[in-house]
Design an enzyme around this catalytic site. Structure first.
Site, PDB file in Angstrom:
ATOM      1  N   PHE A  97       0.987  -1.158  -0.202  1.00  0.00           N
ATOM      2  CA  PHE A  97      -0.217   0.059  -0.060  1.00  0.00           C
ATOM      3  C   PHE A  97       1.024   1.227  -0.344  1.00  0.00           C
ATOM      4  CE2 PHE A  97      -2.658   3.802   2.029  1.00  0.00           C
ATOM      5  CZ  PHE A  97      -4.166   3.402   1.122  1.00  0.00           C
ATOM      6  N   ASP A 106       2.127  -5.480   9.026  1.00  0.00           N
ATOM      7  CA  ASP A 106       1.400  -4.283   8.822  1.00  0.00           C
ATOM      8  C   ASP A 106      -0.072  -5.072   8.341  1.00  0.00           C
ATOM      9  OD1 ASP A 106      -1.247  -3.021   7.223  1.00  0.00           O
ATOM     10  OD2 ASP A 106       0.324  -1.323   6.255  1.00  0.00           O
ATOM     11  N   TYR A 148     -10.542   0.321  10.718  1.00  0.00           N
ATOM     12  CA  TYR A 148     -12.311   0.868  10.299  1.00  0.00           C
ATOM     13  C   TYR A 148     -12.178  -0.362   9.557  1.00  0.00           C
ATOM     14  CZ  TYR A 148      -8.121   2.853   7.749  1.00  0.00           C
ATOM     15  OH  TYR A 148      -6.846   3.330   6.788  1.00  0.00           O
ATOM     16  N   LYS A 149     -11.066  -1.574   8.426  1.00  0.00           N
ATOM     17  CA  LYS A 149     -11.736  -2.528   8.094  1.00  0.00           C
ATOM     18  C   LYS A 149     -12.377  -3.868   8.823  1.00  0.00           C
ATOM     19  CE  LYS A 149      -8.180  -1.039   5.232  1.00  0.00           C
ATOM     20  NZ  LYS A 149      -7.900  -0.953   4.048  1.00  0.00           N
ATOM     21  N   ARG A 168     -12.247  -5.192  -6.426  1.00  0.00           N
ATOM     22  CA  ARG A 168     -11.639  -5.729  -5.382  1.00  0.00           C
ATOM     23  C   ARG A 168     -12.873  -5.860  -4.510  1.00  0.00           C
ATOM     24  NH1 ARG A 168      -7.960  -2.697  -1.412  1.00  0.00           N
ATOM     25  NH2 ARG A 168      -9.944  -1.212  -0.846  1.00  0.00           N
TER      26      ARG A 168
END
Ligand code: PLP
Length: 416
Positions: free
Chosen positions: A129, A202, A227-228, A375
């Site tokens: 990312f 990560d 938050y995922k 995705r």
């Protein structure tokens, strides 16, 4: 399920046996929406608004400054860290919550680099990312290090090719945000350690998506967002994990007053707080922490083994249905092997952007990552097998009718 053609009724039956079924009603999702983007922003737990309102009205409104003690505000980063710890295989006192993933990564990366002062090279994945790459580039520049990039497409640029006695720190994502590929954390950490380097993981796309075990893997540091898959809400705070063996020597670069050993002594000189608490920086985002706290209530009731079993069943089914019903659509780039798959399926499709917009218009929400990746994230707490079936049905209608051709071919908004 069997190898014969799958019907919607089979999916309904599967859902009836699903041990995680009861969690669906713990979330508020708009009617008519099939939400396949919990790998980007998790859904709203039904009791979060009440918890946040209590925080605002009672703790802030009535309690005012007293709530730093009375409502436990000061300890919140540590208390919430201890609640996240079991989700990543860490122990109490090894995780602190606060700030954003980018900041937590910077803290962990710099601390790791400082633990290997004689080694002048850091390593990252070329397709990690962007924030991970940008932060490591910054650390590299500040510390005057060399950066090497792992790129499986380039000969001589595999992790093993790049590891040598110069390498001090390696930054890796356990699950790749674009492809959904899952790395073997224990095996990879062992390889990095064998070269004498430290590894920072990560966990953004793995925490809450599958069982993670930083302790068994021997990880040095880790950071991740909430938050995922954890459903902490937009902008909810990140967390950082520090292995116990590094806690006393670790020197994070952002030495704020709340990471001080005696924050309320207001001393002029910095003295690092005990253990992982030194990774705290300044005043935490307490309203966001209230939302995170509510979402963690749900995780206390969940078996991560059940999450993994269902996640693999959902992603297996999605891949199977897409390939059976839409053979010309594009290429599934997510690994087939369960051991190498996170909880998302990515499909490389030339016209992926307008197709995803057409899906979203029909209530099937996934996302798009440039240049050509559709995705689809599968969140076992609130996604059913029937959702998978229905989503592929809508995708097929869009592809067959070519309704996506009426939509803009390229992004107009800032967020894709
Ligand atoms: C792997 C990974 N790291 C970091 C981030 C985001 O960092 P931040 O929370 O600071 O925006 C994301 C966001 O999607 C991500 O996928």
């Amino acid at each position: 399920m069997t190898d014969t053609a799958i019907g919607r009724d089979d999916c309904l039956q599967w859902d009836e046996q699903d041990p995680l079924r009861r969690f669906r009603e713990r979330f508020t999702l708009p009617p008519g929406v099939i939400y396949l983007d919990g790998n980007s922003l998790g859904a709203l737990p039904a009791h979060t608004p009440e918890r946040v309102e209590t925080m605002i009205r009672r703790e802030w409104g009535d309690g005012l400054i007293r709530s730093w003690n009375d409502a436990g505000w000061f300890e919140k980063p540590v208390v919430l860290g201890d609640r996240i710890a079991p989700l990543i295989g860490a122990g109490a006192g090894e995780v602190v919550v606060g700030d954003s993933t980018s900041i937590s990564l910077f803290q962990a990366l710099t601390a790791a680099v400082r633990l290997r002062p004689d080694r002048r090279v850091v390593v990252a994945e070329a397709d990690n990312f962007p924030t991970d790459l940008y932060l490591l580039q910054s650390v590299q520049e500040i510390a005057g290090l060399e950066l090497r990039l792992v790129d499986p497409r380039t000969p001589g640029a595999s992790l093993d090719d790049l590891l040598d006695e110069q390498v001090g720190v390696v930054l890796l994502s356990q699950v790749n945000y674009r492809t959904g590929e899952l790395l073997d954390m224990a095996e990879t950490t062992a390889r990095v350690h064998a070269a004498g380097a430290l590894v920072v993981w990560d966990l953004c796309h793995s925490v809450g998506a599958l069982p993670v075990d930083v302790t068994a893997a021997g990880a040095d540091f880790a950071a991740g967002c909430t938050y995922k898959y954890l459903n902490g809400g937009p902008g909810s705070p990140s967390f950082v994990y520090v292995a116990p063996r590094h806690q006393e020597a670790a020197a994070p670069p952002l030495t704020g007053w709340q990471g001080h050993r005696r924050p309320f002594a207001f001393e002029g000189a910095y003295a690092a707080g005990e253990g992982a608490t030194r990774f705290r920086i300044g005043t935490p985002q307490l309203i966001s922490m209230a939302a995170l706290e509510a979402s963690l209530d749900i995780w206390e009731e969940v078996s991560l083994a059940d999450i993994r079993t269902k996640s693999l069943a959902l992603t297996d089914m999605f891949i199977r249905l897409v390939e059976e019903r839409l053979p010309g659509l594009g290429t599934v780039v997510t690994p087939r092997a369960h051991a190498s798959r996170g909880s998302q399926v990515s499909v490389r499709v030339d016209d992926g952007y307008p197709m995803m917009q057409a899906l979203i218009e029909r209530g099937v929400i996934g996302d798009f990552r440039a240049p050509d990746i559709m995705r689809f994230g599968f969140t076992p707490l609130y996604t059913s097998m029937t959702d998978v079936w229905d989503a592929v049905e809508v995708l097929q209608e869009i592809v067959v009718s070519e309704s996506w051709r009426a939509l803009p071919a390229a992004p107009s908004g800032q967020v894709t």
